[in-house]
Design a protein around this motif. Structure first.
Motif, PDB file in Angstrom:
ATOM      1  N   ALA A 111       8.233 -14.036 -14.866  1.00 10.60           N
ATOM      2  CA  ALA A 111       9.305 -12.697 -15.205  1.00 10.60           C
ATOM      3  C   ALA A 111       8.910 -12.610 -16.425  1.00 10.60           C
ATOM      4  N   ASN A 112       7.916 -13.645 -16.968  1.00 11.40           N
ATOM      5  CA  ASN A 112       7.464 -13.359 -18.519  1.00 11.40           C
ATOM      6  C   ASN A 112       5.979 -13.617 -18.780  1.00 11.40           C
ATOM      7  N   VAL A 113       5.822 -12.473 -19.721  1.00 11.99           N
ATOM      8  CA  VAL A 113       4.490 -11.642 -20.035  1.00 11.99           C
ATOM      9  C   VAL A 113       3.799 -13.122 -21.433  1.00 11.99           C
ATOM     10  N   THR A 115       0.761  -3.610 -31.046  1.00  5.44           N
ATOM     11  CA  THR A 115       0.146  -2.509 -29.936  1.00  5.44           C
ATOM     12  C   THR A 115      -0.435  -3.237 -28.501  1.00  5.44           C
ATOM     13  N   LEU A 116      -1.131  -3.800 -28.887  1.00  4.96           N
ATOM     14  CA  LEU A 116      -2.378  -4.253 -26.907  1.00  4.96           C
ATOM     15  C   LEU A 116      -0.998  -4.389 -26.554  1.00  4.96           C
ATOM     16  N   LEU A 117      -0.267  -5.393 -26.836  1.00  2.00           N
ATOM     17  CA  LEU A 117       1.099  -5.721 -25.907  1.00  2.00           C
ATOM     18  C   LEU A 117       1.982  -4.570 -24.999  1.00  2.00           C
ATOM     19  N   MET A 118       2.197  -3.334 -25.797  1.00  2.26           N
ATOM     20  CA  MET A 118       2.938  -2.424 -25.704  1.00  2.26           C
ATOM     21  C   MET A 118       1.957  -1.132 -24.218  1.00  2.26           C
ATOM     22  N   GLY A 119       0.674  -2.065 -24.591  1.00  2.20           N
ATOM     23  CA  GLY A 119       0.297  -1.099 -23.428  1.00  2.20           C
ATOM     24  C   GLY A 119      -0.015  -1.839 -22.459  1.00  2.20           C
ATOM     25  N   GLU A 120       0.214  -3.045 -22.611  1.00  4.78           N
ATOM     26  CA  GLU A 120       0.468  -4.099 -21.123  1.00  4.78           C
ATOM     27  C   GLU A 120       1.567  -4.107 -20.649  1.00  4.78           C
ATOM     28  N   VAL A 121       2.962  -3.550 -21.306  1.00  7.59           N
ATOM     29  CA  VAL A 121       4.106  -4.151 -20.624  1.00  7.59           C
ATOM     30  C   VAL A 121       4.835  -2.805 -20.694  1.00  7.59           C
ATOM     31  N   SER A 122       4.828  -1.693 -19.717  1.00  3.87           N
ATOM     32  CA  SER A 122       5.249  -0.498 -19.635  1.00  3.87           C
ATOM     33  C   SER A 122       6.977  -0.716 -19.536  1.00  3.87           C
ATOM     34  N   VAL A 123       7.848  -1.732 -19.563  1.00  7.32           N
ATOM     35  CA  VAL A 123       8.927  -1.091 -19.193  1.00  7.32           C
ATOM     36  C   VAL A 123       9.620  -1.107 -20.746  1.00  7.32           C
ATOM     37  N   GLU A 158      -3.574 -21.194 -23.088  1.00  8.62           N
ATOM     38  CA  GLU A 158      -4.589 -21.909 -22.209  1.00  8.62           C
ATOM     39  C   GLU A 158      -3.262 -23.178 -22.893  1.00  8.62           C
ATOM     40  N   ASP A 159      -4.104 -24.351 -22.212  1.00  2.00           N
ATOM     41  CA  ASP A 159      -3.251 -25.728 -22.603  1.00  2.00           C
ATOM     42  C   ASP A 159      -3.651 -26.266 -24.297  1.00  2.00           C
ATOM     43  N   ALA A 160      -4.804 -25.451 -24.590  1.00  2.00           N
ATOM     44  CA  ALA A 160      -4.762 -26.243 -25.504  1.00  2.00           C
ATOM     45  C   ALA A 160      -4.207 -24.781 -27.106  1.00  2.00           C
ATOM     46  N   ASP A 161      -4.039 -24.167 -26.562  1.00  5.55           N
ATOM     47  CA  ASP A 161      -3.268 -23.262 -27.593  1.00  5.55           C
ATOM     48  C   ASP A 161      -1.676 -23.884 -28.155  1.00  5.55           C
ATOM     49  N   VAL A 162      -1.492 -24.308 -27.477  1.00  5.27           N
ATOM     50  CA  VAL A 162       0.905 -24.944 -27.673  1.00  5.27           C
ATOM     51  C   VAL A 162       0.184 -25.481 -28.312  1.00  5.27           C
ATOM     52  N   ASP A 163      -0.708 -26.690 -28.230  1.00  3.23           N
ATOM     53  CA  ASP A 163      -0.859 -27.122 -29.919  1.00  3.23           C
ATOM     54  C   ASP A 163      -0.500 -26.380 -31.020  1.00  3.23           C
ATOM     55  N   VAL A 164      -1.485 -25.773 -31.087  1.00  8.50           N
ATOM     56  CA  VAL A 164      -1.538 -24.397 -32.503  1.00  8.50           C
ATOM     57  C   VAL A 164      -0.217 -23.459 -32.839  1.00  8.50           C
ATOM     58  N   PHE A 165       0.380 -23.167 -31.231  1.00 13.22           N
ATOM     59  CA  PHE A 165       1.793 -22.772 -31.510  1.00 13.22           C
ATOM     60  C   PHE A 165       2.802 -23.375 -32.338  1.00 13.22           C
ATOM     61  N   PHE A 166       2.644 -25.032 -32.036  1.00 15.60           N
ATOM     62  CA  PHE A 166       3.503 -25.739 -32.163  1.00 15.60           C
ATOM     63  C   PHE A 166       3.068 -26.269 -33.824  1.00 15.60           C
ATOM     64  N   GLY A 167       1.922 -26.113 -33.980  1.00 17.64           N
ATOM     65  CA  GLY A 167       2.198 -25.895 -35.433  1.00 17.64           C
ATOM     66  C   GLY A 167       2.500 -24.834 -36.901  1.00 17.64           C
ATOM     67  N   GLU A 180     -10.842  -9.108 -36.080  1.00 18.22           N
ATOM     68  CA  GLU A 180     -10.361  -8.106 -34.358  1.00 18.22           C
ATOM     69  C   GLU A 180      -9.510  -9.227 -34.509  1.00 18.22           C
ATOM     70  N   VAL A 181      -9.069  -8.167 -32.943  1.00 18.24           N
ATOM     71  CA  VAL A 181      -7.634  -9.327 -32.202  1.00 18.24           C
ATOM     72  C   VAL A 181      -7.440  -8.621 -31.101  1.00 18.24           C
ATOM     73  N   ARG A 182      -7.381  -9.572 -30.021  1.00 15.81           N
ATOM     74  CA  ARG A 182      -7.323  -9.407 -28.709  1.00 15.81           C
ATOM     75  C   ARG A 182      -6.134 -10.348 -28.516  1.00 15.81           C
ATOM     76  N   LEU A 183      -5.985 -10.159 -26.975  1.00 17.69           N
ATOM     77  CA  LEU A 183      -4.801 -10.648 -26.298  1.00 17.69           C
ATOM     78  C   LEU A 183      -5.460 -11.358 -25.173  1.00 17.69           C
ATOM     79  N   ARG A 184      -5.127 -12.642 -24.449  1.00 12.56           N
ATOM     80  CA  ARG A 184      -5.501 -14.048 -23.677  1.00 12.56           C
ATOM     81  C   ARG A 184      -4.321 -14.573 -22.898  1.00 12.56           C
ATOM     82  N   ARG A 185      -4.124 -14.768 -21.775  1.00  7.89           N
ATOM     83  CA  ARG A 185      -3.489 -16.068 -21.591  1.00  7.89           C
ATOM     84  C   ARG A 185      -3.217 -16.462 -22.355  1.00  7.89           C
TER      85      ARG A 185
END
Length: 157
Positions: A54-56, A100-108, A12-21, A5-10
């Protein structure tokens, strides 16, 4: 295979550590053909990205766990898209669901994505989500300094 099950959210600070890994994983670096950054450089990049209105930029959450990120931003008169999913989530439909979820949020539209030729997984994600290869756009791009060929995909209006 059961799709997570996938969802998107803003982000958060702790996410950046996971992204770094994720971006430090040598296999992922090779797949994306994008060099890993050191911790300070990575943190500075994410602070800049998150501060630009300007970034999503969204965290991809799969089965309640941070699986990666996805985002869209304006550059050179075009709207661009990028994502990075941790290797443990590859091949499980996470990137396709997130896009697919992001395409629903970004309409450009048109919406552009650049991908290296050897990243067949990412190419499949883009094609499943309706993107097509834009050879005309590729023809106008300067030759890569590093010799790594990038393909351009576009989601038309």
């Amino acid at each position: 295979m059961v799709r997570p099950e996938v969802r998107l959210r803003r982000v958060e600070d702790a996410d950046v550590d996971v992204f770094f890994g994720h971006q430090a994983d040598p296999q992922a670096v090779e797949m994306a053909a994008f060099p890993a950054r050191g911790r300070e450089q990575f943190a500075a990049h994410w602070a800049k990205v998150r501060a630009d209105r300007a970034n999503v930029t969204r965290t991809i959450v799969a089965d309640g766990r941070v699986a990666g990120y996805i985002g869209s931003w304006p550059a050179d008169g075009q709207q661009h898209l990028g994502y990075w999913v941790g290797r443990e989530w590859w091949g499980r439909g996470v990137a396709t669901q997130a896009l697919t979820l992001l395409m629903g949020e970004v309409s450009v539209r048109p919406l552009y994505a650049h991908v290296v030729r050897h990243n067949v997984g990412s190419i499949r994600v883009l094609e499943k989500c309706g993107f097509r290869r834009d050879r005309a756009e590729e023809a106008t791009a300067p030759a890569p300094d590093d010799g790594i060929e990038e393909l351009v995909y576009v989601l038309d209006p």
